[in-house]
Design an enzyme around this catalytic site. Structure first.
Site: not given
Length: 562
Positions: A57, A162, A166, A193, A235
């Site tokens: 990540d 993305c 998240y 998140y 993703e």
């Protein structure tokens, strides 16, 4: 599973990013159901796997920071430049948080090489930010500031899914945190998140995409949509690529051994697979093809009502069915709610519903409304029948999987099995076994009679059990039933895994009163994953537990995976 936020009242008022998120929400389901994300949500993800993920990540975030920097250079508006700069700072702050994981989890980013799934996304993102999109010049060769702004919009189009994904996962996982179970090992990740700051960053990215896209042509907006969709898929590939050295409850077929196991999928048809009830389709065919009241019918054809008389008769039959069905449901309900699932009491109640369904079918046959319908008209209607989004895709992938020893059986009250077969045949699904009633035909015209094979809930569960018995006991047989109504209740409970699709109030009302538990599938899987320490998951029927889903994408993601 918590629902994705609903559409606003007017689709025209929605921004581009919002429309794309809704259009591709199916992919967000697949991201949530990957083995990695289910394990992370449950809290029993192996630490080495999490360390590897965090290291990958970091590469993602560095690419994001670089892409924001490139987009800022392309933007021709001071406000847009400022917004992009703020988003880049947020990414740099997130990188600092990842660095704190080194102390907390002992992750060593320097030793982790970038994997292929990470590389595919980062290369895709930086190529987009460089203007290397089909039909688009690189920024250094762009003649006008407006052309540069297009590249900034394309870049945001490849980033916003993305960010939203998240933000979505953070909120979904936050709901599942249970303080009574102790501190979740990945709570810090979930808190980040699901935080208001990250939610705001995701929204800011989407707002910026909307702003940069205002003056683009339809063709250019199509490019952004393709970039958005591609980013979502990459993703999911990224999540799927995380190495797991532990047992997981998803996908269901993960531990399937074709030599030793057998998977049987059962499904209802009307409103489980279809958008409208098949009886309404057959009624419409009868009315549309019926003679007008002033027309003379050929002597060699079966006598039929006029279209006007048919419409009135159908209306009366439909009204009577609805009223009596509601009365029947009320009459079979126990006076007090049963706390512990009582299968025998439920079956006795469903027997009364079965008697009602048979009486209703007798009225339809005696009325003559089905007389004279042409078989070819039925098949054409079946081929054009709209099925639930993702239904045929699931069955197609299931039957094409050569590593599976699996069969699909459709159990339906539908009066005419030919309608079902035509519907699936048009999708290349001739291998599905259809168990339904059948029309009686005379020279391809319906006589108005029905061969009654599956006309009640009791008929359905008897067919279900007969099919299971025919497979024998020489291999481990796992059964899944997918249905939507009270008529499916016994089969749903008989299967190892019963999945309720849709939101039938009568199904939940009756089931709950007899002690049936309805659990959203995703939280149910997370709970099961917490219990999954070693060995395979133990799915057992007749437990009184049913799992609910909002779409076929959830069924697909759970059983087959991405």
């Amino acid at each position: 599973m918590a629902a994705i936020p609903p559409k606003s009242p007017s689709a025209e008022e929605e921004g581009l990013a919002r429309r794309f998120w809704i259009k591709f929400k199916r992919e967000s389901v697949f991201a949530m159901y990957t083995p990695f994300t289910v394990c992370l949500a449950s809290g029993n993800l192996k630490l080495d796997t999490f360390r590897h993920y965090i290291a990958q990540d970091v590469h993602f975030l560095k690419a994001f920071a670089q892409a924001y920097e490139m987009a800022e250079e392309c933007a021709d508006d001071d406000d847009a430049k400022l917004s992009i700069s703020e988003l880049r700072k947020s990414v740099l702050e997130e990188l600092k948080m990842h660095n704190s994981f080194v102390q907390e989890w002992g992750a060593d980013f320097g030793k982790e090489t970038i994997n292929s799934a990470t590389l595919k996304y980062t290369e895709f993102l930086l190529a987009t930010a460089s203007g290397k999109v089909e039909g688009v010049k690189a920024p250094g060769k762009l003649a006008t500031p407006f052309e540069k702004t297009k590249v900034a919009a394309y870049t945001l189009g490849a980033m916003s899914p993305c960010m939203r994904l998240y933000a979505f996962l953070g909120k979904e996982f936050e709901v599942l945190l249970n303080p009574s179970e102790g501190n979740h090992p990945y709570k810090k990740w979930i808190d980040n998140y699901s935080s208001e700051n990250f939610q705001a960053s995701a929204l800011q990215t989407e707002d910026l995409l909307d702003k940069l896209s205002v003056s683009l042509t339809g063709e250019e907006l199509d490019i952004i949509e393709k970039l958005y969709h591609q980013a979502m898929k990459l993703e999911i590939d990224f999540f799927c690529a995380q190495p797991l050295a532990q047992p997981t409850v998803v996908p269901l077929i993960k531990e399937h051994n074709a030599a030793k196991d057998h998977l049987t999928i059962f499904s209802d048809f009307d409103l489980t697979c279809t958008v409208v009830d098949s009886s309404a389709i057959l009624a419409e065919i009868a009315i549309v093809t019926a003679p007008k009241s002033d027309q003379n019918q050929p002597e060699n054809q079966l006598g039929r009502m006029s279209s006007a008389d048919l419409r009135n008769t159908w209306g009366l039959l439909s009204k009577q069915y609805t009223e009596e069905y509601e009365q029947c449901i009320e009459s079979i309900m126990p006076s007090e709610k049963v706390e512990i699932f009582n299968h025998e009491a439920l079956r006795k109640a469903i027997e009364q519903l079965s008697d009602f369904e048979k009486r209703a079918n007798s009225r339809v046959i005696e009325s003559g409304v089905l007389k004279g319908i042409n078989l070819e008209d039925i098949k054409r209607a079946g081929e054009r029948l709209i099925l639930q989004d993702g239904c045929t895709t699931f069955f197609q992938k299931l039957v094409k999987n050569e590593n599976l020893n699996a069969n699909v059986h459709v159990l339906s009250y539908c009066w005419c099995g030919d309608l079902i077969r035509a519907s699936f045949s048009s999708a290349g699904l001739n291998v599905l076994n259809v168990h339904a009633n059948e029309f009686s035909f005379q020279e391809a015209l319906s006589t108005g009679d029905i061969f009654r094979k599956v006309e009640s809930p009791i008929d359905k569960v008897q067919a279900f059990n007969n099919i299971i018995q025919n497979y024998g006991t020489d291999r481990k047989n796992l059964t899944v039933y997918i249905g939507d109504s009270v008529g499916d209740l016994l089969c749903l409970l008989e299967a190892d895994i019963g999945i309720v699709i849709g939101s039938s109030s009568s199904l939940r009302k009756v089931g709950s009163q007899f002690g049936v538990s309805f659990i959203p599938l995703y939280p149910g899987l997370v709970k099961k994953q917490k219990e999954c320490v070693e060995g395979s998951s133990n799915w057992k029927g007749k437990s009184g537990i049913l799992y609910t889903v909002s779409s076929w994408a959830e069924v697909h993601a759970f059983i087959l995976g991405w």
